[in-house]
Design a protein around this motif. Structure first.
Motif, PDB file in Angstrom:
ATOM      1  N   TYR A  17     -11.617 -25.004   4.308  1.00 51.95           N
ATOM      2  CA  TYR A  17     -12.377 -23.749   4.316  1.00 51.95           C
ATOM      3  C   TYR A  17     -11.549 -22.668   3.633  1.00 51.95           C
ATOM      4  CZ  TYR A  17     -15.350 -19.997   6.055  1.00 51.95           C
ATOM      5  OH  TYR A  17     -16.205 -18.926   6.142  1.00 51.95           O
ATOM      6  N   CYS A  18     -10.292 -22.560   4.032  1.00 53.52           N
ATOM      7  CA  CYS A  18      -9.390 -21.566   3.428  1.00 53.52           C
ATOM      8  C   CYS A  18      -7.976 -21.861   3.915  1.00 53.52           C
ATOM      9  CB  CYS A  18      -9.828 -20.164   3.852  1.00 53.52           C
ATOM     10  SG  CYS A  18      -8.602 -18.896   3.471  1.00 53.52           S
ATOM     11  N   ARG A  20      -5.387 -20.074   3.852  1.00 53.35           N
ATOM     12  CA  ARG A  20      -4.824 -18.929   4.590  1.00 53.35           C
ATOM     13  C   ARG A  20      -5.291 -18.949   6.053  1.00 53.35           C
ATOM     14  NH1 ARG A  20      -2.515 -14.096   4.369  1.00 53.35           N
ATOM     15  NH2 ARG A  20      -3.381 -12.376   5.549  1.00 53.35           N
ATOM     16  N   ARG A  21      -6.558 -19.259   6.223  1.00 53.10           N
ATOM     17  CA  ARG A  21      -7.106 -19.339   7.591  1.00 53.10           C
ATOM     18  C   ARG A  21      -6.323 -20.388   8.406  1.00 53.10           C
ATOM     19  NH1 ARG A  21     -11.834 -18.416  10.678  1.00 53.10           N
ATOM     20  NH2 ARG A  21     -12.264 -20.199  11.989  1.00 53.10           N
ATOM     21  N   LEU A  24      -2.952 -18.886   9.301  1.00 54.88           N
ATOM     22  CA  LEU A  24      -3.051 -17.868  10.359  1.00 54.88           C
ATOM     23  C   LEU A  24      -3.274 -18.529  11.723  1.00 54.88           C
ATOM     24  CD1 LEU A  24      -5.302 -15.216   8.547  1.00 54.88           C
ATOM     25  CD2 LEU A  24      -2.903 -14.930   9.189  1.00 54.88           C
ATOM     26  N   ALA A 180      -4.240 -14.127   0.730  1.00 58.27           N
ATOM     27  CA  ALA A 180      -5.706 -14.049   0.826  1.00 58.27           C
ATOM     28  C   ALA A 180      -6.328 -14.023  -0.566  1.00 58.27           C
ATOM     29  CB  ALA A 180      -6.102 -12.783   1.568  1.00 58.27           C
ATOM     30  N   GLU A 181      -7.416 -14.739  -0.678  1.00 57.40           N
ATOM     31  CA  GLU A 181      -8.201 -14.638  -1.915  1.00 57.40           C
ATOM     32  C   GLU A 181      -9.625 -14.361  -1.489  1.00 57.40           C
ATOM     33  OE1 GLU A 181      -7.764 -17.721  -4.800  1.00 57.40           O
ATOM     34  OE2 GLU A 181      -5.577 -17.657  -4.577  1.00 57.40           O
ATOM     35  N   LYS A 185     -16.766 -16.920   1.370  1.00 59.61           N
ATOM     36  CA  LYS A 185     -16.499 -17.457   2.712  1.00 59.61           C
ATOM     37  C   LYS A 185     -15.934 -16.387   3.651  1.00 59.61           C
ATOM     38  CE  LYS A 185     -15.676 -22.247   1.444  1.00 59.61           C
ATOM     39  NZ  LYS A 185     -14.676 -23.301   1.322  1.00 59.61           N
ATOM     40  N   CYS A 186     -15.262 -15.378   3.079  1.00 62.48           N
ATOM     41  CA  CYS A 186     -14.649 -14.333   3.917  1.00 62.48           C
ATOM     42  C   CYS A 186     -15.708 -13.622   4.751  1.00 62.48           C
ATOM     43  CB  CYS A 186     -13.909 -13.310   3.062  1.00 62.48           C
ATOM     44  SG  CYS A 186     -12.534 -14.024   2.153  1.00 62.48           S
ATOM     45  N   CYS A 189     -16.129 -15.488   7.922  1.00 64.86           N
ATOM     46  CA  CYS A 189     -14.884 -15.968   8.541  1.00 64.86           C
ATOM     47  C   CYS A 189     -14.590 -15.140   9.795  1.00 64.86           C
ATOM     48  CB  CYS A 189     -13.740 -15.845   7.535  1.00 64.86           C
ATOM     49  SG  CYS A 189     -12.141 -16.284   8.242  1.00 64.86           S
ATOM     50  N   ARG A 192     -11.730 -12.470   9.619  1.00 61.17           N
ATOM     51  CA  ARG A 192     -11.834 -11.441   8.579  1.00 61.17           C
ATOM     52  C   ARG A 192     -11.105 -10.147   8.975  1.00 61.17           C
ATOM     53  NH1 ARG A 192     -17.039 -11.564   8.601  1.00 61.17           N
ATOM     54  NH2 ARG A 192     -17.311  -9.670   9.795  1.00 61.17           N
ATOM     55  N   CYS A 195      -7.336 -10.826   9.016  1.00 61.22           N
ATOM     56  CA  CYS A 195      -6.801 -11.221   7.705  1.00 61.22           C
ATOM     57  C   CYS A 195      -6.816 -10.061   6.706  1.00 61.22           C
ATOM     58  CB  CYS A 195      -7.625 -12.391   7.180  1.00 61.22           C
ATOM     59  SG  CYS A 195      -7.346 -12.771   5.467  1.00 61.22           S
ATOM     60  N   PRO A 197      -8.680  -9.488   3.946  1.00 58.27           N
ATOM     61  CA  PRO A 197      -8.465 -10.030   2.601  1.00 58.27           C
ATOM     62  C   PRO A 197      -8.568  -8.992   1.490  1.00 58.27           C
ATOM     63  CG  PRO A 197     -10.597 -10.718   3.460  1.00 58.27           C
ATOM     64  CD  PRO A 197      -9.873 -10.059   4.590  1.00 58.27           C
TER      65      PRO A 197
HETATM   66  S1  SF4 Z   1     -11.015 -13.668   5.589  1.00 57.07           S
HETATM   67 FE1  SF4 Z   1     -11.147 -14.919   3.731  1.00 57.07          FE
HETATM   68  S2  SF4 Z   1      -9.000 -15.112   2.976  1.00 57.07           S
HETATM   69 FE2  SF4 Z   1      -8.936 -14.411   5.114  1.00 57.07          FE
HETATM   70  S3  SF4 Z   1      -8.708 -16.260   6.309  1.00 57.07           S
HETATM   71 FE3  SF4 Z   1     -10.905 -15.823   6.234  1.00 57.07          FE
HETATM   72  S4  SF4 Z   1     -11.683 -16.973   4.478  1.00 57.07           S
HETATM   73 FE4  SF4 Z   1      -9.439 -16.887   4.290  1.00 57.07          FE
END
Ligand code: SF4
Length: 224
Positions: A17-18, A20-21, A24, A180-181, A185-186, A189, A192, A195, A197
């Motif tokens: 999914y990500c 970075r997620r 974290l 973060a990109e 999907k953010c 998420c 959010r 994070c 982003p």
């Molecule tokens: S907000 Fe976006 S970059 Fe941050 S963890 Fe969720 S999907 Fe990843």
């Protein structure tokens, strides 16, 4: 199993999914519930009870623990369907050889999410290693719509699953929290708010702009 850290195979879907997620959640232990995760958890809890159901040559194992020494993963299969098959494998719950078919439960209605397929594929790869068998297909069962989506566990999906496992172990071993990109999907998420982003992306751009300005200033001073 050896002493290496075995990671939950359900985290593979987080990596997909990500990354970075996954970082974290895994390394900073952050968790934030949103409507999607709450609904998913509630539906999962309703179907998740460890049990074995038998009907003739058909056996269903719910909440079955699986692991892989090769990929250092551990987790549970929501349901494994085992059907008598002379060319199948032996499992403790059956007195006859069986063909195995993993089924992963997801909330909501039918949708093609690669991260779900990777999680299912990892379960199948664990079962193959544990019971020395081949599992060419599994299914994702969407709880709200009561529909199944068959998934072919082909070479491409297996390669993606191996890659996701490598990335997950790297994130854990090096305690990485990738950058973060911001992407579509953010928006859905649950992390959010934590994070941020967009904030991080703009902060990065700001730092880069400062760097460029400083370099430009130094160049100017050299010319004077
Ligand atoms: S907000 Fe976006 S970059 Fe941050 S963890 Fe969720 S999907 Fe990843």
């Amino acid at each position: 199993m050896n002493d290496a850290e075995y990671l939950p195979l359900s985290w593979l879907s987080q990596v997909c999914y990500c990354p970075r997620r996954a970082g974290l959640l895994l390394n900073e232990r952050l968790w934030e519930e949103n409507a999607d995760t709450a609904k998913g958890r509630a539906e999962h809890e309703r179907v998740h009870t460890q049990r074995v159901e038998r009907r003739g040559d058909h056996i269903k194992l719910f909440e079955f623990t699986v692991f892989s020494d090769q990929y250092q993963l551990i987790g549970k299969c929501d349901c494994i369907e085992a059907v008598r098959d002379a060319a199948g494998c032996q499992i403790p719950a059956a007195e006859f050889p069986v063909k195995l078919y993993p089924v992963e439960y997801k909330h909501g209605s039918v949708r093609e999410e690669e991260e779900y397929q990777i999680q299912l594929c990892a379960q199948a790869m664990c079962l193959e290693e544990m019971f020395h068998t081949d599992i060419p297909e599994g299914s994702i069962f969407f709880i709200s719509s009561h529909r199944r989506m068959p998934v072919s566990l082909d070479d491409t999906l297996r390669a993606k699953t191996r890659k996701a496992a490598e990335t997950l172990h790297r994130i854990r071993q090096e305690l990485l929290v990738p950058q973060a990109e911001y992407c579509a999907k953010c928006k859905r998420c649950s992390l959010r708010e934590l994070c941020m982003p967009k904030v991080r992306a703009s902060a990065r751009n700001y730092c880069r702009a400062l760097e460029r300005e400083a370099v430009g200033q130094a160049d100017l001073e050299e010319l004077l």
